[in-house]
Each structure stands twice: as C-alpha cells, then as structure tokens.
Design a protein around this motif. Structure first.
Motif, PDB file in Angstrom:
ATOM      1  N   LEU A 170      11.827  83.443 -64.659  1.00 34.69           N
ATOM      2  CA  LEU A 170      12.390  82.946 -63.405  1.00 34.69           C
ATOM      3  C   LEU A 170      12.241  81.435 -63.290  1.00 34.69           C
ATOM      4  N   GLU A 171      11.062  80.914 -63.643  1.00 32.50           N
ATOM      5  CA  GLU A 171      10.805  79.477 -63.536  1.00 32.50           C
ATOM      6  C   GLU A 171      11.707  78.674 -64.466  1.00 32.50           C
ATOM      7  N   GLU A 172      12.041  79.242 -65.619  1.00 31.76           N
ATOM      8  CA  GLU A 172      12.905  78.543 -66.570  1.00 31.76           C
ATOM      9  C   GLU A 172      14.318  78.396 -66.010  1.00 31.76           C
ATOM     10  N   LEU A 173      14.814  79.447 -65.359  1.00 34.86           N
ATOM     11  CA  LEU A 173      16.144  79.371 -64.760  1.00 34.86           C
ATOM     12  C   LEU A 173      16.139  78.405 -63.577  1.00 34.86           C
ATOM     13  N   GLU A 174      15.068  78.425 -62.801  1.00 33.20           N
ATOM     14  CA  GLU A 174      14.944  77.481 -61.688  1.00 33.20           C
ATOM     15  C   GLU A 174      14.979  76.045 -62.204  1.00 33.20           C
ATOM     16  N   TRP A 175      14.285  75.787 -63.306  1.00 31.83           N
ATOM     17  CA  TRP A 175      14.252  74.444 -63.887  1.00 31.83           C
ATOM     18  C   TRP A 175      15.642  74.020 -64.349  1.00 31.83           C
ATOM     19  N   LYS A 176      16.384  74.938 -64.976  1.00 32.49           N
ATOM     20  CA  LYS A 176      17.729  74.629 -65.460  1.00 32.49           C
ATOM     21  C   LYS A 176      18.644  74.226 -64.297  1.00 32.49           C
ATOM     22  N   LEU A 177      18.573  74.960 -63.200  1.00 30.25           N
ATOM     23  CA  LEU A 177      19.415  74.649 -62.043  1.00 30.25           C
ATOM     24  C   LEU A 177      18.990  73.343 -61.386  1.00 30.25           C
ATOM     25  N   ALA A 178      17.693  73.060 -61.440  1.00 26.05           N
ATOM     26  CA  ALA A 178      17.210  71.793 -60.879  1.00 26.05           C
ATOM     27  C   ALA A 178      17.681  70.616 -61.724  1.00 26.05           C
ATOM     28  N   GLN A 179      17.786  70.807 -63.033  1.00 23.01           N
ATOM     29  CA  GLN A 179      18.197  69.733 -63.929  1.00 23.01           C
ATOM     30  C   GLN A 179      19.633  69.275 -63.684  1.00 23.01           C
ATOM     31  N   VAL A 180      20.477  70.179 -63.203  1.00 25.05           N
ATOM     32  CA  VAL A 180      21.868  69.794 -62.904  1.00 25.05           C
ATOM     33  C   VAL A 180      22.025  69.379 -61.438  1.00 25.05           C
ATOM     34  N   GLY A 181      20.921  69.405 -60.679  1.00 23.10           N
ATOM     35  CA  GLY A 181      20.950  68.908 -59.305  1.00 23.10           C
ATOM     36  C   GLY A 181      21.195  69.944 -58.231  1.00 23.10           C
ATOM     37  N   ALA A 182      21.324  71.221 -58.610  1.00 27.22           N
ATOM     38  CA  ALA A 182      21.678  72.240 -57.626  1.00 27.22           C
ATOM     39  C   ALA A 182      20.550  72.538 -56.649  1.00 27.22           C
ATOM     40  N   ILE A 183      19.307  72.482 -57.104  1.00 28.40           N
ATOM     41  CA  ILE A 183      18.173  72.796 -56.244  1.00 28.40           C
ATOM     42  C   ILE A 183      17.091  71.732 -56.392  1.00 28.40           C
ATOM     43  N   GLU A 184      16.232  71.647 -55.396  1.00 27.33           N
ATOM     44  CA  GLU A 184      15.075  70.753 -55.437  1.00 27.33           C
ATOM     45  C   GLU A 184      13.838  71.606 -55.694  1.00 27.33           C
ATOM     46  N   THR A 185      13.390  71.612 -56.942  1.00 30.18           N
ATOM     47  CA  THR A 185      12.270  72.458 -57.328  1.00 30.18           C
ATOM     48  C   THR A 185      10.943  71.736 -57.159  1.00 30.18           C
ATOM     49  N   ASP A 186       9.882  72.514 -56.992  1.00 25.49           N
ATOM     50  CA  ASP A 186       8.543  71.931 -56.952  1.00 25.49           C
ATOM     51  C   ASP A 186       7.876  71.983 -58.323  1.00 25.49           C
ATOM     52  N   GLU A 188       6.964  70.635 -61.833  1.00 24.31           N
ATOM     53  CA  GLU A 188       6.808  69.256 -62.293  1.00 24.31           C
ATOM     54  C   GLU A 188       7.288  69.048 -63.725  1.00 24.31           C
ATOM     55  N   GLU A 189       7.379  70.118 -64.495  1.00 20.44           N
ATOM     56  CA  GLU A 189       7.867  70.004 -65.865  1.00 20.44           C
ATOM     57  C   GLU A 189       8.472  71.326 -66.301  1.00 20.44           C
ATOM     58  N   SER A 190       9.200  71.285 -67.402  1.00 19.35           N
ATOM     59  CA  SER A 190       9.889  72.478 -67.884  1.00 19.35           C
ATOM     60  C   SER A 190       8.899  73.559 -68.297  1.00 19.35           C
ATOM     61  N   PRO A 191       9.019  74.774 -67.726  1.00 21.70           N
ATOM     62  CA  PRO A 191       8.143  75.873 -68.144  1.00 21.70           C
ATOM     63  C   PRO A 191       8.320  76.198 -69.627  1.00 21.70           C
ATOM     64  N   LYS A 192       9.524  75.971 -70.148  1.00 17.70           N
ATOM     65  CA  LYS A 192       9.801  76.220 -71.557  1.00 17.70           C
ATOM     66  C   LYS A 192       8.957  75.305 -72.433  1.00 17.70           C
ATOM     67  N   GLN A 193       8.753  74.069 -71.957  1.00 11.69           N
ATOM     68  CA  GLN A 193       7.957  73.116 -72.722  1.00 11.69           C
ATOM     69  C   GLN A 193       6.514  73.572 -72.812  1.00 11.69           C
ATOM     70  N   ASN A 194       6.012  74.172 -71.723  1.00 12.64           N
ATOM     71  CA  ASN A 194       4.645  74.679 -71.741  1.00 12.64           C
ATOM     72  C   ASN A 194       4.473  75.765 -72.789  1.00 12.64           C
ATOM     73  N   ILE A 195       5.490  76.637 -72.877  1.00 15.02           N
ATOM     74  CA  ILE A 195       5.439  77.704 -73.878  1.00 15.02           C
ATOM     75  C   ILE A 195       5.479  77.112 -75.275  1.00 15.02           C
ATOM     76  N   THR A 196       6.357  76.102 -75.468  1.00 16.77           N
ATOM     77  CA  THR A 196       6.462  75.448 -76.773  1.00 16.77           C
ATOM     78  C   THR A 196       5.144  74.780 -77.153  1.00 16.77           C
ATOM     79  N   ASP A 197       4.513  74.099 -76.177  1.00 17.72           N
ATOM     80  CA  ASP A 197       3.236  73.441 -76.431  1.00 17.72           C
ATOM     81  C   ASP A 197       2.170  74.454 -76.827  1.00 17.72           C
ATOM     82  N   MET A 198       2.151  75.607 -76.145  1.00 16.49           N
ATOM     83  CA  MET A 198       1.179  76.645 -76.473  1.00 16.49           C
ATOM     84  C   MET A 198       1.399  77.187 -77.880  1.00 16.49           C
ATOM     85  N   MET A 199       2.682  77.381 -78.245  1.00 18.70           N
ATOM     86  CA  MET A 199       3.002  77.884 -79.579  1.00 18.70           C
ATOM     87  C   MET A 199       2.582  76.872 -80.649  1.00 18.70           C
TER      88      MET A 199
END
Length: 229
Positions: A170-186, A188-199
């Motif tokens: 859910l957070e990843e989709l929220e981030w994607k929509l925030a990146q194109v300006g549709a929503i103002e998310t709280d 602070e960084e891409s959840p996908k990046q956190n997963i990549t960093d952990m991997m």
C-alpha cells in the motif's frame, strides 16, 4: 537572608484561574451551529467579533466539506469516462484504474486504492473494467493506472512492473501517486528503497560471512599443514 516564599493559597489560585478563563469570550469555543443558535444572547459589542468567528467557522466547514467530497473507490462504465475523468471538476485529481477481475494484480490494486480513497477523500478514485473503455486491450498492460488533472494525464503506470510488482504494498502505491503530485503523503522516502536497502544489506552480510568463512577455512588448512610437517 532573602524572605521566604510564602505558600500560595489554593483558593486564591483557583480564583485567578477562573478570572483568566472568563477573559475568553464563550463564542471563541463555539461551533458554527452554536454560534447561530446563541446569536440573541450576545450584546452589541460582541456582534462584530461574533460575525468574524462565524465566517471563520464557515470557511473551516467549507474546506472540510471539500476535502471529504469523495472517500471511496467508485466503479464507472466506459460511457462515463469523459464525464467522470476527462471533464472532472476543475483542479480535482482523478486516479482511474483500468482492470480485469480475472487478474490477481488488478484485485490487489483495487484493494489498495480503496484504502487510499478513504485516506485521501479529496482525491477522486475510480475504477473501470477495461473492456468497457478500451476494446482488445492486452492483458500484459494490466493493471493500468492513469492520473488526471484538468483533463490532462499527469501520470501513468502500465503493466505489473510499472505498477509496482505482484507484491505491491500500500505504501509503495501511495508513494507512486505522491511522486506525480496527486496526493500529499507523509512518507519521507520510497518504501521500495527501504526494501532494496535491506536486500543489499543482507547480500553484503552474506558476502562478509562467506569471506570470513573462507578465511577461517584457509587458516585451518594452514594449521593442519603445519601440524603434519
């Protein structure tokens, strides 16, 4: 010696506190409905301030109504596309998902969009079965998400990969929509990046472990050789 502080009288403190609270006009705490109902109880000196607070509450109510305009993921047909999407109300962000119910990824996206619609009620979230909008649309292009504003496409995500993969969170989709300006998310960084960093951290840890193991094996071999000689 400085004079000792005399203990404060609790009764005196209570009186002072009540006097301070009395300085605040009652209408400063009232809602718009309470202000309208209590209008006759105020004197002439309070009427100007009363009107100011009424206008302030009215603006707050209008903003709240605007923000709570939608709040759910609505289904539309292809015939409604122009009216609901292209000709949507001015300055309203529209997120539309073209889907097919036989595709699991589409069902996952619908589930996430339903939650986001409740979280961001000022955004118009809608879905439509792809065949009702576009004939012969290939399954490999699903799910498809378009983001509109004032009749213009501001973002698009076509296919499983662009939408975030089969394990989309859910957070990843929220981030994607925030990146194109549709929503103002709280976020602070891409959840996908956190997963990549952990991997990457896991890979580095495994690599270090393998290197240390190889080093220990090499040392043990040397020790064994020295014992034999």
């Amino acid at each position: 010696l400085p004079p000792k502080d005399e203990p404060k009288d609790e009764t005196e403190e209570m009186v002072l506190r009540l006097q301070k609270e009395a300085e605040v006009k009652p209408y400063e705490r009232m809602t718009l409905k309470e202000l309208n109902e209590a209008e006759d109880d105020f004197d002439e000196d309070d009427m100007k301030a009363l009107e100011m607070y009424r206008q302030q509450r009215l603006q707050e109510w209008k903003i709240l109504q605007k923000r709570q305009k939608y709040g759910d993921l609505r289904e539309i047909s292809g015939e409604q596309y122009v009216k609901e999407v292209t000709n949507a109300q001015k300055d309203v962000w529209v997120v539309i998902h073209l889907y097919r119910s036989s595709i699991p990824m589409c069902l996952l996206v619908n589930q996430h969009l339903s939650l986001l619609a409740r979280k961001f009620p000022e955004i118009k979230f809608i879905k439509a079965i792809v065949n009702s909008c576009i004939q012969n649309y290939h399954d490999r292009c699903l799910p498809t998400i378009f983001v509109y504003r004032n009749g213009q496409i501001k973002g698009r995500f076509i296919g499983v990969t662009e939408c975030g993969g089969t394990n989309l969170k859910l957070e990843e989709l929220e981030w994607k929509l925030a990146q194109v300006g549709a929503i103002e998310t709280d976020l602070e960084e891409s959840p996908k990046q956190n997963i990549t960093d952990m991997m990457m951290s896991s890979v580095r840890s495994a690599s270090i472990h393998d290197t240390n193991s190889a080093s220990r094996d090499n040392d043990e071999t040397k020790c064994y050789s020295h014992r034999n000689f």
